[in-house]
Design a protein around this motif. Structure first.
Motif, short mmCIF file in Angstrom:
data_model
loop_
_atom_site.label_atom_id
_atom_site.label_comp_id
_atom_site.label_asym_id
_atom_site.label_seq_id
_atom_site.Cartn_x
_atom_site.Cartn_y
_atom_site.Cartn_z
N LYS A 145 0.85 -1.20 0.00
CA LYS A 145 0.00 0.00 0.00
C LYS A 145 0.88 1.25 0.00
O LYS A 145 0.48 2.29 -0.49
N ASP A 146 2.05 1.14 0.61
CA ASP A 146 2.97 2.26 0.70
C ASP A 146 4.33 1.74 1.15
O ASP A 146 4.44 0.61 1.63
N ILE A 147 5.35 2.58 1.00
CA ILE A 147 6.69 2.20 1.44
C ILE A 147 6.92 2.81 2.82
O ILE A 147 6.98 4.03 2.97
N VAL A 148 7.01 1.97 3.81
CA VAL A 148 7.17 2.42 5.21
C VAL A 148 8.53 3.08 5.38
O VAL A 148 9.52 2.66 4.77
N VAL A 149 8.56 4.11 6.20
CA VAL A 149 9.82 4.83 6.45
C VAL A 149 9.93 5.13 7.94
O VAL A 149 8.93 5.42 8.59
#
Length: 232
Positions: A145-149
Motif C-alpha cells: 500500500k505504501d513504502i514504510v519509512v
C-alpha cells in the motif's frame, strides 16, 4: 548544543547524510543498502514462498518474519555473535511496523523472510533498518500500500532534535522512534524512551514525521534510479 548547533554540526531539525542503493544482493528477491550517518545496513527479502513451517501457515494470508542482527564488529565493544534479547525485540517491532503496508492476502499459506544486517551502528538502527527493509520489499515486487519509512526525534540538552546520533542517543534525555506510511500518514511504529512533557512529545512526534517525509523522498529516488537503470 551550542548556539543551536549540535556536536556533529547539524541544526536541531537536520537529518544526518543518507544514501540508499537498491538491488545490491544477487541472491535475494529484493535488497537494499542504506547509510545514514555512521550506520551501514543491508536488508534482504526472500519470498513470497511456500512456508515450510506448518505452525506458521495462515490459510487466508501470507506471513512475514523479520531477523534484525548486529554484526559483532558493528559496534565499538565487540558484540557477541547471534541473537540477543534486544535484537529479538527489534525483529518483532520491525515486522509489526512493516506488516500494515504489505498486501499479504495475495499470498495465502506463504512466507516472506526479511533479513536486516547492521554492519556498522551509530544510533537509530531500528528506524534505519525499517527504512532499508521497506525498500528491499518494494525491490522484491511484493504488493504494498505504501513504502514504510522510519525516523526518530528526541531530546538532547533540553532541546527537541531530529535523527539522534549515537552520542546523542546515549547522553540525551529521550528518544522517540517513529515509522509511518507517508501517503496516509498512518503511524506503524511509535515508541518512547525517556521523559518528555506533553508539549515536548507533540513537538518530537511532528519532527520525527517530518524527518520520515524527507527520508521517504530518498527511498523513492533510490527505487527510481534502480528501475531507470534496469529499463536502460
Amino acid at each position: 548544543m551550542t548556539d543551536g548547533v549540535r556536536g556533529d554540526g547539524r541544526k536541531a531539525d537536520e537529518l544526518r547524510p543518507i544514501k540508499i542503493e537498491v538491488g545490491v544482493l544477487e541472491r535475494a528477491d529484493g535488497s537494499a543498502y542504506l547509510e545514514v550517518g555512521g550506520n551501514k545496513i543491508l536488508a534482504g527479502v526472500y519470498g513470497p514462498r511456500e512456508s515450510y513451517i506448518r505452525r506458521l501457515l495462515e490459510p487466508n494470508t501470507g506471513v512475514i518474519r523479520c531477523r534484525y542482527n548486529m554484526a559483532p564488529f558493528s559496534v565499538g565493544d565487540r558484540k557477541r555473535p547471534g541473537p540477543d534479547r534486544r535484537s529479538s525485540e527489534i525483529s518483532k517491532i520491525t515486522a509489526d511496523a512493516l506488516r500494515p503496508a504489505l498486501m499479504l492476502e495475495n499470498y495465502p499459506r506463504s512466507m516472506v523472510d526479511i533479513s536486516i544486517e547492521i554492519i556498522e551502528a551509530e544510533g537509530g538502527t531500528r528506524c534505519a533498518g525499517i527504512t532499508a527493509a521497506s525498500v528491499a520489499l518494494a525491490d522484491a515486487g511484493i504488493p504494498m500500500k505504501d513504502i514504510v519509512v522510519g525516523c526518530a526525534a528526541g531530546k538532547v540538552d533540553g532541546e527537541i532534535v531530529l535523527d539522534l546520533s549515537e552520542d546523542e542517543d546515549k547522553e540525551g534525555e529521550a528518544d522517540l522512534p517513529v515509522a509511518i506510511m507517508p501517503r496516509t500518514g498512518e503511524i506503524t511504529l511509535l515508541q518512547s524512551d525517556g521523559n518528555l512533557t506533553e508539549e515536548e512529545f507533540a513537538k518530537a512526534l511532528d519532527l520525527a514525521i517530518e524527518g520520515c517525509m524527507q527520508v521517504s523522498e530518498v527511498q523513492k529516488e533510490a527505487l527510481k534510479a534502480k528501475y531507470t537503470a534496469d529499463m536502460g
